[in-house]
Design an enzyme around this catalytic site. Structure first.
Site, PDB file in Angstrom:
ATOM      1  N   THR A 113       0.869  -1.179   0.000  1.00  0.00           N
ATOM      2  CA  THR A 113       0.000   0.000   0.000  1.00  0.00           C
ATOM      3  C   THR A 113       0.908   1.232   0.000  1.00  0.00           C
ATOM      4  O   THR A 113       2.074   1.132   0.387  1.00  0.00           O
ATOM      5  CB  THR A 113      -0.876   0.024   1.264  1.00  0.00           C
ATOM      6  OG1 THR A 113       0.001   0.069   2.401  1.00  0.00           O
ATOM      7  CG2 THR A 113      -1.744  -1.207   1.375  1.00  0.00           C
ATOM      8  N   TRP A 169     -21.874  14.589  10.198  1.00  0.00           N
ATOM      9  CA  TRP A 169     -20.816  14.381   9.229  1.00  0.00           C
ATOM     10  C   TRP A 169     -21.076  15.120   7.913  1.00  0.00           C
ATOM     11  O   TRP A 169     -22.195  15.129   7.409  1.00  0.00           O
ATOM     12  CB  TRP A 169     -20.673  12.880   8.911  1.00  0.00           C
ATOM     13  CG  TRP A 169     -19.973  12.139   9.995  1.00  0.00           C
ATOM     14  CD1 TRP A 169     -19.512  12.652  11.171  1.00  0.00           C
ATOM     15  CD2 TRP A 169     -19.659  10.742  10.011  1.00  0.00           C
ATOM     16  NE1 TRP A 169     -18.933  11.663  11.926  1.00  0.00           N
ATOM     17  CE2 TRP A 169     -19.010  10.481  11.236  1.00  0.00           C
ATOM     18  CE3 TRP A 169     -19.850   9.693   9.127  1.00  0.00           C
ATOM     19  CZ2 TRP A 169     -18.552   9.214  11.595  1.00  0.00           C
ATOM     20  CZ3 TRP A 169     -19.404   8.423   9.468  1.00  0.00           C
ATOM     21  CH2 TRP A 169     -18.758   8.194  10.687  1.00  0.00           C
ATOM     22  N   GLU A 205      -5.831  -3.912  -0.881  1.00  0.00           N
ATOM     23  CA  GLU A 205      -6.204  -5.040  -0.011  1.00  0.00           C
ATOM     24  C   GLU A 205      -7.347  -5.878  -0.575  1.00  0.00           C
ATOM     25  O   GLU A 205      -7.645  -6.942  -0.065  1.00  0.00           O
ATOM     26  CB  GLU A 205      -6.620  -4.507   1.374  1.00  0.00           C
ATOM     27  CG  GLU A 205      -5.484  -3.965   2.222  1.00  0.00           C
ATOM     28  CD  GLU A 205      -5.222  -2.471   1.986  1.00  0.00           C
ATOM     29  OE1 GLU A 205      -5.547  -1.969   0.886  1.00  0.00           O
ATOM     30  OE2 GLU A 205      -4.670  -1.821   2.890  1.00  0.00           O
ATOM     31  N   LYS A 224     -16.489  16.593  10.908  1.00  0.00           N
ATOM     32  CA  LYS A 224     -17.632  16.542  11.823  1.00  0.00           C
ATOM     33  C   LYS A 224     -17.987  17.959  12.235  1.00  0.00           C
ATOM     34  O   LYS A 224     -17.212  18.621  12.915  1.00  0.00           O
ATOM     35  CB  LYS A 224     -17.297  15.678  13.037  1.00  0.00           C
ATOM     36  CG  LYS A 224     -18.227  14.495  13.119  1.00  0.00           C
ATOM     37  CD  LYS A 224     -17.956  13.612  14.293  1.00  0.00           C
ATOM     38  CE  LYS A 224     -19.008  12.500  14.291  1.00  0.00           C
ATOM     39  NZ  LYS A 224     -18.800  11.543  15.331  1.00  0.00           N
TER      40      LYS A 224
END
Ligand code: AMP
Length: 543
Positions: free
Chosen positions: A185, A446, A331, A441
């Site tokens: 990654t 959100w 992944e 936030k």
């Protein structure tokens, strides 16, 4: 009672055998540093992959050993995919855009024995050669005529190595759970982590991508992966194309060159392309500048980052090309979701179809999905509830290479925590709203930075946009819009903010706009929000 079916193993070498037998005459066209248009057939590619397999055996490589590549998308890299993995070795694809320290880290962590390297990346390895003492040899991906002067030790010329070998090779009968490839990654925090694919996961993933509602390439198609071979196995295209008998067009070092991509698409009849949004931006810029139209391309699978609505619209309405958004990760091999119109939604207006196309799509069979709240409770699929996205399936990693469970990325009940925040609507369409770490936030609610970025990108004067949360005394955090203007454009802050009117909820509208010359990017071309937040650490909202 057990069924009575054969226990044949799903192996990458079986793709090579199938491709040779059924599609031997299909073409692979590549751009390389030493040849602007190299062409040969699947049969020749597999023959040379077998020569490489013989050469590696002669060099003493053993099952499970790692052989690395540091190269663009071309025919030699494809031969490495098959010659290395097919023989039971692990093909470690290195991303040349990683920082040198990260490259050193992953080569040592992977314990690469040999590195196959493009001429243009030789200086990159020379600069770190003293820090990777365990690499036994460097195989330079060219012929004798183009071999560079180099200070690297134990250098071999790829073409010379192959010339000495036979194209006869018996692929070993491996366990399908044997490791086949390794991809790290990009490591935005801490060291990169290694994802170790196996033959089974690779074949199942490639099978899944062949279905019509995923990438759907057939033997009548011509596929061009502009996603690098070092970015999650080019989304499986090197495998699926050889399974299906799809002609391959490989752009080599011309990946970010809009003109070169256009010429390749038109002259080689490319019908299906694959790449991240930034790549298609350079192609669009070229067509805008020249007034040219994409006549051959039918569809492009786009993912790796949110795809701007405006980009989908231009491809659809100006070029008749379907930009098909997908979501995935290193992944997850990578494909987890793909966006196509589901039965019952065909009557949506053109505008509604565009709205839908900005979502990441529906989970494909083989990749289970769920969204959960902070306590791990599953959230409803109502298109409203935001939650941490978790996935599970045979091509999702169960751990990271040599981390032995310490990655902290898997739940007790066996799901992988993607680190993405998403909503899922009643039809099953996933919308990625943020990375967990990038969530804004405001007043306890959100705000999706991705949706704000997408909206901003719809403004014709915006070349690139990013939204980050900045401290606010009353609301805790408020969104700050950071914009790179398109060349020659001079849009003001007020105009920019007015553009959000009616497009997002009023309390989502960014509290300020800052114009910059460029945004920081990761090695895979994503905006590096951590860096951006650091850049604006001292920033205070007006008033
Ligand atoms: P990588 O492992 O480098 O391919 O990065 C995977 C990450 O890219 C995901 O976890 C997402 O944050 C992001 N990503 C991939 N596809 C999309 C998409 N369609 N929309 C938004 N973000 C995406």
């Amino acid at each position: 009672m057990k069924g009575l079916m054969m226990d044949t193993q799903l192996l990458i070498s079986s793709i090579a055998q199938h491709a040779e037998k059924f599609h031997g005459d299909r073409e692979i066209v590549s751009v390389t540093a030493d040849n602007p248009r190299h062409r040969y057939t699947f049969r020749e590619a597999i023959g040379r992959a077998k020569k490489l397999a013989n050469a590696l055996e002669r060099l003493g490589v053993k099952q499970g050993d790692r052989v690395a590549s540091l190269a663009w998308n071309d025919y030699r890299h494809l031969e490495i995919y098959y010659g290395v993995s097919g023989s039971g070795y692990v093909c470690h694809t290195i991303n040349p855009r990683l920082f040198p320290e990260q490259i050193v880290f992953i080569i040592n962590h992977a314990e690469d024995r040999f590195i196959c390297v493009d001429v243009m990346f030789v200086p990159l390895l020379e600069a770190v050669a003293d820090k990777i003492p365990n690499v036994e040899g460097f195989i330079i991906l060219t012929d004798e005529a183009h071999m560079p002067e180099t200070s690297l030790p134990n250098v071999m010329c790829y073409e010379t190595l192959l010339a000495a070998e036979s194209s006869e090779f018996d692929w070993p009968e491996l366990d399908e759970r044997s490791a086949s490839a390794l991809c790290y990654t990009s490591g935005t925090t801490g060291n990169p982590k290694g994802v170790l694919y196996d033959h089974r996961s690779t074949i199942l993933h490639a099978y899944a991508t062949l279905s019509i509602d995923v990438a759907g390439v057939s033997s009548r198609d011509v596929a061009m992966p502009v996603v690098p071979f070092f970015h999650v196995n080019a989304w499986g295209v090197p495998y699926s194309a050889l399974m299906a008998g799809t002609k391959l067009v490989l752009p080599g070092p011309k990946m970010g060159d809009g003109e070169a991509l256009y010429e390749l698409i038109e002259s080689e009849d490319v019908t299906k392309a694959f790449g991240v949004p930034t790549v298609w931006l350079s192609l669009l810029q070229y067509t805008e500048k020249t007034g040219k139209r994409l006549e051959k391309l039918e569809q492009s699978l786009v993912g790796g980052a949110a795809v701007p609505r405006a980009m989908i619209e231009v491809f659809r309405d100006k070029h008749g090309v379907e930009l098909r958004q997908g979501w995935g990760m290193t992944e997850t091999s990578p494909i987890g979701t793909v966006n196509t119109i589901k039965a019952g939604l065909e009557d949506l207006s053109k505008d509604e179809q565009l709205d839908l196309a900005t979502k990441a799509g529906r989970g494909i069979f083989g990749c289970e999905l769920r969204i959960v709240d902070d306590n791990g409770g599953e959230l409803p699929w109502d298109g409203e509830a935001f939650g941490a996205l978790q996935v599970r399936g045979p091509w999702v990693c169960s751990d990271y290479f040599k981390l032995e469970g310490s990655g902290g990325t898997h739940t007790d009940d066996g799901w992988f925590e993607t680190g993405d925040v998403a909503t899922i609507d009643p039809q099953g369409y996933v919308a990625i709203t943020d990375r967990t770490k990038d969530v804004i936030k405001s007043g306890g609610e959100w705000i999706s930075s991705i949706e704000l970025e997408n909206t901003a990108m719809g403004h014709p004067a915006v070349a690139e946009a990013a939204v980050i949360g900045v401290a606010h005394p009353k609301w805790t955090e408020r969104p700050l819009l950071v914009v790179v203007r398109s060349e020659g454009e001079d849009v003001s802050k007020e105009e920019m903010l007015a553009y959000f009117d009616g497009k997002v909820a009023t309390w989502w509208v960014p509290s300020d706009v800052v114009f910059v010359d460029e945004l920081p990017h990761t090695a895979t071309g994503k905006v590096k929000k951590i860096e951006l937040r650091k850049q604006f650490a001292e920033y205070r909202l007006p008033g």
